[in-house]
Design a protein around this motif. Structure first.
Motif, short mmCIF file in Angstrom:
data_model
loop_
_atom_site.label_atom_id
_atom_site.label_comp_id
_atom_site.label_asym_id
_atom_site.label_seq_id
_atom_site.Cartn_x
_atom_site.Cartn_y
_atom_site.Cartn_z
N PHE A 16 0.85 -1.18 0.00
CA PHE A 16 0.00 0.00 0.00
C PHE A 16 0.89 1.23 0.00
O PHE A 16 1.89 1.29 0.72
CB PHE A 16 -0.89 0.02 1.24
N VAL A 17 0.54 2.24 -0.80
CA VAL A 17 1.28 3.50 -0.80
C VAL A 17 0.28 4.66 -0.81
O VAL A 17 -0.86 4.51 -1.26
CB VAL A 17 2.23 3.62 -2.02
N LEU A 18 0.72 5.80 -0.32
CA LEU A 18 -0.09 7.02 -0.35
C LEU A 18 0.41 7.91 -1.48
O LEU A 18 1.61 7.98 -1.74
CB LEU A 18 0.01 7.78 0.97
N SER A 19 -0.52 8.60 -2.14
CA SER A 19 -0.16 9.44 -3.28
C SER A 19 -0.93 10.75 -3.20
O SER A 19 -2.14 10.78 -3.41
CB SER A 19 -0.49 8.73 -4.60
N PRO A 20 -0.24 11.87 -2.93
CA PRO A 20 -0.93 13.17 -2.95
C PRO A 20 -1.56 13.47 -4.31
O PRO A 20 -2.62 14.10 -4.38
CB PRO A 20 0.19 14.16 -2.61
N LEU A 21 -0.93 13.04 -5.39
CA LEU A 21 -1.50 13.29 -6.72
C LEU A 21 -2.78 12.49 -6.92
O LEU A 21 -3.77 13.02 -7.46
CB LEU A 21 -0.50 12.96 -7.81
N ALA A 22 -2.80 11.23 -6.49
CA ALA A 22 -4.03 10.44 -6.60
C ALA A 22 -5.15 11.08 -5.79
O ALA A 22 -6.30 11.16 -6.24
CB ALA A 22 -3.79 9.01 -6.14
N GLU A 23 -4.83 11.57 -4.59
CA GLU A 23 -5.83 12.25 -3.77
C GLU A 23 -6.34 13.50 -4.48
O GLU A 23 -7.55 13.80 -4.46
CB GLU A 23 -5.22 12.62 -2.42
N ARG A 150 -3.60 11.07 7.72
CA ARG A 150 -3.84 10.20 8.87
C ARG A 150 -4.97 9.23 8.60
O ARG A 150 -4.92 8.06 9.00
CB ARG A 150 -4.14 11.05 10.12
N VAL A 151 -6.03 9.70 7.93
CA VAL A 151 -7.15 8.81 7.59
C VAL A 151 -6.68 7.71 6.64
O VAL A 151 -7.03 6.53 6.81
CB VAL A 151 -8.30 9.63 6.95
N LEU A 152 -5.87 8.07 5.65
CA LEU A 152 -5.37 7.07 4.70
C LEU A 152 -4.46 6.07 5.40
O LEU A 152 -4.52 4.86 5.12
CB LEU A 152 -4.62 7.77 3.56
N GLU A 153 -3.61 6.55 6.29
CA GLU A 153 -2.74 5.65 7.04
C GLU A 153 -3.57 4.70 7.90
O GLU A 153 -3.25 3.51 8.03
CB GLU A 153 -1.77 6.44 7.90
N VAL A 205 0.80 -1.90 -6.61
CA VAL A 205 0.53 -1.13 -5.40
C VAL A 205 -0.96 -0.84 -5.30
O VAL A 205 -1.66 -0.73 -6.31
CB VAL A 205 1.33 0.19 -5.37
N PHE A 206 -1.43 -0.73 -4.07
CA PHE A 206 -2.80 -0.31 -3.78
C PHE A 206 -2.73 1.07 -3.14
O PHE A 206 -1.93 1.30 -2.22
CB PHE A 206 -3.49 -1.30 -2.84
N VAL A 207 -3.56 1.98 -3.62
CA VAL A 207 -3.46 3.40 -3.26
C VAL A 207 -4.81 3.88 -2.74
O VAL A 207 -5.77 4.02 -3.50
CB VAL A 207 -3.04 4.25 -4.48
N PRO A 208 -4.94 4.16 -1.43
CA PRO A 208 -6.21 4.67 -0.91
C PRO A 208 -6.38 6.16 -1.18
O PRO A 208 -5.42 6.92 -1.24
CB PRO A 208 -6.10 4.39 0.59
N ILE A 209 -7.63 6.57 -1.35
CA ILE A 209 -7.99 7.99 -1.48
C ILE A 209 -9.19 8.23 -0.57
O ILE A 209 -9.96 7.31 -0.27
CB ILE A 209 -8.34 8.36 -2.94
#
Length: 321
Positions: A16-23, A150-153, A205-209
């Protein structure tokens, strides 16, 4: 349905990764649709949709570009570069800006499922798209990014807990509508009738938004693939929940807020994300609630989850009535 063939080694390396651009792109989709999934999204739209509309009304080329890129069944690929691990917004949006004009026009033709409008036969489409994404990030996403992160984490914590309990099949089946493990090394990624893809050996990768509209998939063949999905609704939908005044007087508003949130099991990380309190404060509240036998603690894999005891349920229910 669209599905990917994936071997065990690739699945074992999946993360899992976080992406500001995806958000940010998800925020653009939400602004474009103008409809909210919950009151928090409605408040965000009320705050930012008017300015977004004004910007596009003054820039009809970019407005047409975004309408064309958000196709009914396909998103123009250059708008959604596949995340390459943890990166800042500026690094990610640079990849949109650096896309070739020819690729941008070709991708828009696919998303439109028809000929490209004459107004989009130009070479500055990637730059225009990057400028709009930067505007939305700056004005409508970055001010909320600390809490959203924090919500995504917290969502990732919940997904990995599910993974440890039920394996990848359980984790993938709960990811988003249209995504499930089919067996025989097949991962269904959406409900569209697209040809299957062999991605064994690639990075996945799985990317939450946080926006609660449908996610999307992206790839850089043959090396990198991503599934972007809306995070758990209980996380995205929960703002500072109203705490009954009498319960706040009894326990203190902050501690009562933690107890009220535990309608379903949550980790400390999730509670920090939802309350905005510091980790130390949440930990102290949980200790008091544990000592009072109003909450219980359990382990799911490597995650520790808290939930209300029957006594806690009675107390919250009595104060809500």
């Amino acid at each position: 349905m669209g599905w990917w063939q994936i071997n065990a080694d690739t699945l074992a390396r999946t993360r899992f990764v976080l992406s500001p651009l995806a958000e940010t792109f998800a925020a653009v989709k939400l602004l474009h649709a103008g409809t909210a999934a919950h009151p928090g999204e409605r408040a965000w739209l009320d705050a930012h949709l008017p300015a977004y509309k004004r910007r596009l009304s003054g820039d009809p080329v970019t407005a047409l570009l975004i309408r064309s890129g958000l196709g009914r069944n396909w998103i123009a690929d250059f708008l959604t570069p596949t995340p390459r691990g943890e990166a800042g917004f500026e690094e990610e949006v640079a990849r949109v800006r650096e896309a070739s004009a020819a690729d941008a026009r070709a991708h828009l033709t696919v998303s439109l499922a028809g000929p490209l409008p004459a107004a989009l036969h130009r070479d500055d489409l990637p730059e225009r798209a990057a400028d709009l994404l930067t505007h939305v990030w700056t004005e409508a996403v970055r001010p909320y990014w600390d809490r959203r992160r924090r919500v995504l984490e917290a969502d990732v914590v919940a997904r990995t807990a599910r993974l440890s309990q039920g394996g990848w099949a359980a984790a993938l089946n709960a990811l988003r509508p249209g995504t499930r493990w089919l067996g025989d090394n097949r991962l269904q990624v959406n409900l569209h009738e697209y040809p299957p893809r062999e991605i064994s050996g690639a990075e996945l990768v799985f990317v939450p938004i946080t926006p609660q509209r449908h996610g999307w998939v992206s790839w850089e063949e043959p090396d990198r693939y991503a599934v972007v999905y809306p995070c758990s609704g209980v996380l995205a939908n929960t703002g500072p929940e109203a705490v009954p005044e009498s319960l706040g007087a009894l326990l203190g508003p902050a501690r009562a807020g933690v107890l009220v949130l535990l309608d379903s099991p949550m980790s400390t990380t999730q509670l920090v994300a939802l309350t905005g309190q510091g980790l130390g404060s949440v930990g102290r509240h949980l200790k008091v609630l544990l000592d009072a036998r109003l909450v219980r603690r359990g382990r799911a894999g490597r995650s520790v989850l808290y939930s209300r005891t029957p006594a806690g349920e009675v107390l919250v229910k009595a104060q809500r009535e």
